[in-house]
Enzyme design. Structure first.
Site, PDB file in Angstrom:
ATOM      1  N   ASP A 249       0.854  -1.188   0.000  1.00 33.12           N
ATOM      2  CA  ASP A 249       0.000   0.000   0.000  1.00 33.12           C
ATOM      3  C   ASP A 249       0.892   1.241   0.000  1.00 33.12           C
ATOM      4  O   ASP A 249       2.049   1.170   0.443  1.00 33.12           O
ATOM      5  CB  ASP A 249      -0.913   0.004   1.229  1.00 33.12           C
ATOM      6  CG  ASP A 249      -2.154   0.867   1.029  1.00 33.12           C
ATOM      7  OD1 ASP A 249      -3.210   0.307   0.670  1.00 33.12           O
ATOM      8  OD2 ASP A 249      -2.073   2.100   1.211  1.00 33.12           O
ATOM      9  N   ASP A 299      -7.380  -5.526  -5.137  1.00 31.09           N
ATOM     10  CA  ASP A 299      -8.578  -4.827  -4.644  1.00 31.09           C
ATOM     11  C   ASP A 299      -8.316  -3.318  -4.621  1.00 31.09           C
ATOM     12  O   ASP A 299      -8.179  -2.714  -3.553  1.00 31.09           O
ATOM     13  CB  ASP A 299      -8.939  -5.345  -3.240  1.00 31.09           C
ATOM     14  CG  ASP A 299     -10.241  -4.746  -2.734  1.00 31.09           C
ATOM     15  OD1 ASP A 299     -11.099  -4.376  -3.556  1.00 31.09           O
ATOM     16  OD2 ASP A 299     -10.394  -4.655  -1.501  1.00 31.09           O
ATOM     17  N   CYS A 339     -14.866  -1.992  -7.269  1.00 29.22           N
ATOM     18  CA  CYS A 339     -15.947  -1.377  -6.495  1.00 29.22           C
ATOM     19  C   CYS A 339     -16.571  -0.209  -7.253  1.00 29.22           C
ATOM     20  O   CYS A 339     -17.350   0.561  -6.679  1.00 29.22           O
ATOM     21  CB  CYS A 339     -15.436  -0.919  -5.126  1.00 29.22           C
ATOM     22  SG  CYS A 339     -14.165   0.366  -5.216  1.00 29.22           S
TER      23      CYS A 339
END
Length: 395
Positions: A249, A299, A339
């Site tokens: 990340d 994701d 998403c």
């Protein structure tokens, strides 16, 4: 006489089918000078009463429907809505032994523009529409009635509020501010949530079911968890017995919490890596070095925010998945998600297919995923289904 809107001829079909949005081009006349967020009565072109809605003069979605039956939009109205939402989630809560879940999913719970997540004894609200902002006090009073033990915190720091003519805002609405991250539990996994500064309302609750499903692919495997945030998928991988999990990340604070989460659960921290890096860049480095993984979890945050950037967003998804496919071992598993509500599942499937072609690998879909069951969606509001994902095997 109360304020009202009259729909143009032939523009009442979607309202009669109970879709909650009325667009500006569908309105013939506005009477009574309604202001930002005011409640208006909605009439068909022939004068028939159809609904009560919140008026938003600055938005293309000019009105969002509160109710299709005649009733006051007051504290009692929101108590009824919140109690219904809680009732619909009881099975989901019990099944996962959840202490964190989505209580109100906006239009899908007949509360347009209102998102409320419950983390232990904190309720975190996002009020994203003019009507939601106008009704804030009624909503807070209703929450106090339904959950008297809970504090209420607002996280309306979302750019979409500007489309409604609203400023971004955050802060305590009732009770006491949390002095430290709140620890929630789902499926036996403990997770720290920072409701003040974390993404969205603090955590990605919508991926709970996918995190659970991912466990069957990772035992004894080398796992790369991209866009790991506070480690959700990585925690489930460690719980399932992964040999090694690299969490990637760009946010060091998120990675720090991810490490704390692993320690909180008593997982073997020696099997986890917390890597501060740009995902696109590190994927190319792994590919060029010949580094391969058994499982890649992809994701990313929302990459399509409007129809105007659907093409560029699709390109981003394709590049990410192409790189992921290139660094998977033969027989390896890609767990990939989107998403972005504007990206339909069929298009996302096609993007994965194009990524496989560009990667020069053969890829087989073996399972599909969607949002967790507390993120329900109404039959009249298909837009409420936004999260999609696939498990795919790479040959």
């Amino acid at each position: 006489m109360s304020a009202s809107i009259k729909l143009a001829k032939g523009r009442d079909k979607s309202v009669r089918r109970r879709h909650p949005w009325i667009f500006s081009r569908g309105i013939e006349m506005v009477t009574g000078d309604p202001q930002l967020g005011d409640t208006v009565d909605v009439f068909a072109h022939n004068g028939q009463w159809l609904a009560k809605a919140a008026y938003s003069p600055n938005s293309q979605i000019r009105a969002r429907i509160w109710s299709f039956i005649k009733k006051e939009i007051d504290t009692a109205f929101f108590i009824e809505r919140i109690q219904q939402a809680q009732m619909l989630r009881e099975e989901c809560i019990a099944r996962g032994a959840l202490t964190g879940y989505r209580l109100i999913a906006a239009e899908s719970d007949s509360m347009p523009g209102v998102t409320i997540d419950k983390y232990q004894d904190y309720l975190v609200c996002q009020l994203l529409s003019a009507g939601a902002e106008k009704q804030k006090q009624h909503i807070v009073e209703a929450l106090k009635h339904c959950f008297p033990e809970c504090s209420i915190y607002e996280r309306s720091d979302v750019a979409v509020r500007k489309k409604e003519g609203l400023e971004e805002t955050t802060g305590l609405l009732h009770g006491t501010e949390p002095s430290e991250p709140i620890v929630i539990e789902e499926n036996g996994v403990k997770i720290q949530v920072d409701i003040k500064t974390g993404h969205k309302t603090g955590f990605y609750l919508d991926q709970r079911d996918s995190r659970q499903h991912s466990m069957k692919y990772v035992k004894g495997k080398q796992v790369l968890n991209c866009f790991s945030y506070t480690g959700g998928f990585g925690l489930y991988a460690l719980k399932a017995g992964a040999e090694r999990v690299i969490n990637v990340d760009v946010s060091q604070p998120a990675l720090d919490i991810a490490k704390q989460n692993a320690e909180l659960n008593g997982f073997n921290i020696k099997k986890a890596v917390f890597l501060n890096a740009d995902v696109f860049k590190i994927l190319r480095e792994y590919r060029d070095q010949g580094t391969q993984f058994d499982v890649v979890i992809m994701d990313p945050p929302k990459m399509v925010s409007s129809k105007s950037n659907l093409t560029s967003g699709a390109r981003g998804y394709k590049d990410l998945n192409m790189l992921a496919i290139q660094i998977l071992k033969p027989g390896g598993t890609l767990l990939t998600y989107s998403c972005s509500g504007l990206m339909e599942s069929g298009l996302f499937q096609k993007i994965i297919a194009d990524a496989a072609l560009d990667a020069g690998r053969e890829v087989k879909f073996v399972e599909s995923f969607t949002q967790a069951s507390d993120h329900l969606f109404d039959t009249a509001y298909p837009e409420g289904l936004y999260l999609k994902g696939f498990a795919a095997k790479v040959v």
